[in-house]
Design a protein around this motif. Structure first.
Motif, PDB file in Angstrom:
ATOM      1  N   ASP A  89      -2.754   2.365   0.570  1.00  7.03           N
ATOM      2  CA  ASP A  89      -3.047   1.018   0.054  1.00  7.03           C
ATOM      3  C   ASP A  89      -3.254  -0.023   1.144  1.00  7.03           C
ATOM      4  O   ASP A  89      -3.176  -1.214   0.887  1.00  7.03           O
ATOM      5  N   GLN A 113      -5.463   3.678  -3.169  1.00  3.93           N
ATOM      6  CA  GLN A 113      -4.831   3.249  -4.413  1.00  3.93           C
ATOM      7  C   GLN A 113      -5.338   1.865  -4.802  1.00  3.93           C
ATOM      8  O   GLN A 113      -5.263   0.917  -4.011  1.00  3.93           O
ATOM      9  N   HIS A 115      -5.079  -1.329  -7.480  1.00  2.00           N
ATOM     10  CA  HIS A 115      -4.146  -1.969  -8.417  1.00  2.00           C
ATOM     11  C   HIS A 115      -4.908  -2.343  -9.687  1.00  2.00           C
ATOM     12  O   HIS A 115      -5.745  -3.241  -9.674  1.00  2.00           O
ATOM     13  N   LYS A 122       3.414  -2.357  -9.279  1.00  5.90           N
ATOM     14  CA  LYS A 122       2.504  -1.310  -8.812  1.00  5.90           C
ATOM     15  C   LYS A 122       1.837  -1.739  -7.496  1.00  5.90           C
ATOM     16  O   LYS A 122       1.448  -2.876  -7.321  1.00  5.90           O
ATOM     17  N   GLY A 124      -1.248  -1.304  -4.513  1.00  3.04           N
ATOM     18  CA  GLY A 124      -2.672  -1.021  -4.526  1.00  3.04           C
ATOM     19  C   GLY A 124      -3.527  -2.177  -4.046  1.00  3.04           C
ATOM     20  O   GLY A 124      -3.074  -3.320  -3.935  1.00  3.04           O
ATOM     21  N   ASP A 126      -6.979  -4.631  -4.339  1.00  2.00           N
ATOM     22  CA  ASP A 126      -7.905  -5.150  -5.342  1.00  2.00           C
ATOM     23  C   ASP A 126      -9.330  -4.861  -4.856  1.00  2.00           C
ATOM     24  O   ASP A 126      -9.534  -4.320  -3.765  1.00  2.00           O
ATOM     25  N   GLY A 152      -5.180   5.383  -9.276  1.00  2.00           N
ATOM     26  CA  GLY A 152      -4.557   4.192  -9.837  1.00  2.00           C
ATOM     27  C   GLY A 152      -3.656   4.561 -10.996  1.00  2.00           C
ATOM     28  O   GLY A 152      -3.793   5.631 -11.594  1.00  2.00           O
TER      29      GLY A 152
END
Length: 220
Positions: A89, A113, A115, A122, A124, A126, A152
């Motif tokens: 991430d 990953q 989000h 969580k 992650g 964007d 995800g």
């Protein structure tokens, strides 16, 4: 039902193009061996120390996937054997994975990953962070890692429409990076989404890798 029966029932329900990762975190080696003897070769763990101990004890034709949040200072312990790291991430983490991969003269496959859930818990990236990472000169300079797709996790909720919306959102991001020219570091073929409670919906939304634990091994 036994672990073997659970595993075979799930495998029979999966389309041919979908890879099953048996999530074996917290489960003893004996349980993993029951799944192994039933034909399972891909196992997912969320703690590097536990995964390393199991790797040391179990047959060497197993693919080990790191599916949990990765701490940079633990990367070195799994690089010798890990097949795929799911929860990458940040550029910082990719840099650390590449650094150790260079040392071991290995190439490591990673999933970024994203989000997608409406939960702050969580991890992650964007979409903007993903774009910045993939276009950065530092990412392009890495010699020993390959991003082979995205992963995800949907919001933990009974609202199927919300889960479907989140999975479709991730699939659209995946489709957009698949349209980019492939490079040494970016060859996106894998979309990992879906767990025991929502994997059928995830497959309907385009997932080709599912992470299933409790439906195989029972509740933790």
């Amino acid at each position: 039902m036994s672990i073997k029966d659970n595993l075979l029932e799930i495998k029979s329900s999966l389309p041919e193009n979908v890879t099953l990762v048996a999530v074996s975190k917290t489960k003893p080696v004996a349980d993993l061996m029951e799944a192994y003897n039933a034909g399972q070769r891909i196992f997912g763990e969320n703690k590097i120390q536990e995964m390393t101990e199991k790797w040391q004890q179990m047959p060497k034709d197993i693919e080990w996937h790191m599916i949990g949040h990765v701490q940079s200072n633990k990367v070195k312990y799994m690089v010798p054997y890990v097949k795929l790291i799911h929860g990458v991430d940040s550029l910082k983490l990719l840099k650390e994975i590449n650094r150790h991969a260079v040392r071991w003269r290995k190439n490591i496959n990673c999933l970024l990953q994203i989000h997608i859930a409406e939960e702050e818990t969580k991890f992650g990236l964007d979409e903007k962070e993903l774009e910045e990472l993939l276009n950065s000169e530092e990412f392009k300079s890495f010699t020993n890692i390959k991003v082979i797709g995205l992963m995800g996790m949907a919001t933990f909720t009974d609202n199927q429409e919300q889960i479907k919306r989140e999975f479709n959102h991730l699939k659209s991001i995946f489709d957009s990076i698949q349209k980019q020219p492939t490079t040494q570091n970016l060859q996106p073929t894998t979309l990992s989404m879906g767990m025991s409670g929502d994997y059928q919906l995830a497959i309907d939304c385009g997932s080709n890798m599912v992470r299933i634990g409790s439906s195989i091994f029972g509740n933790r």
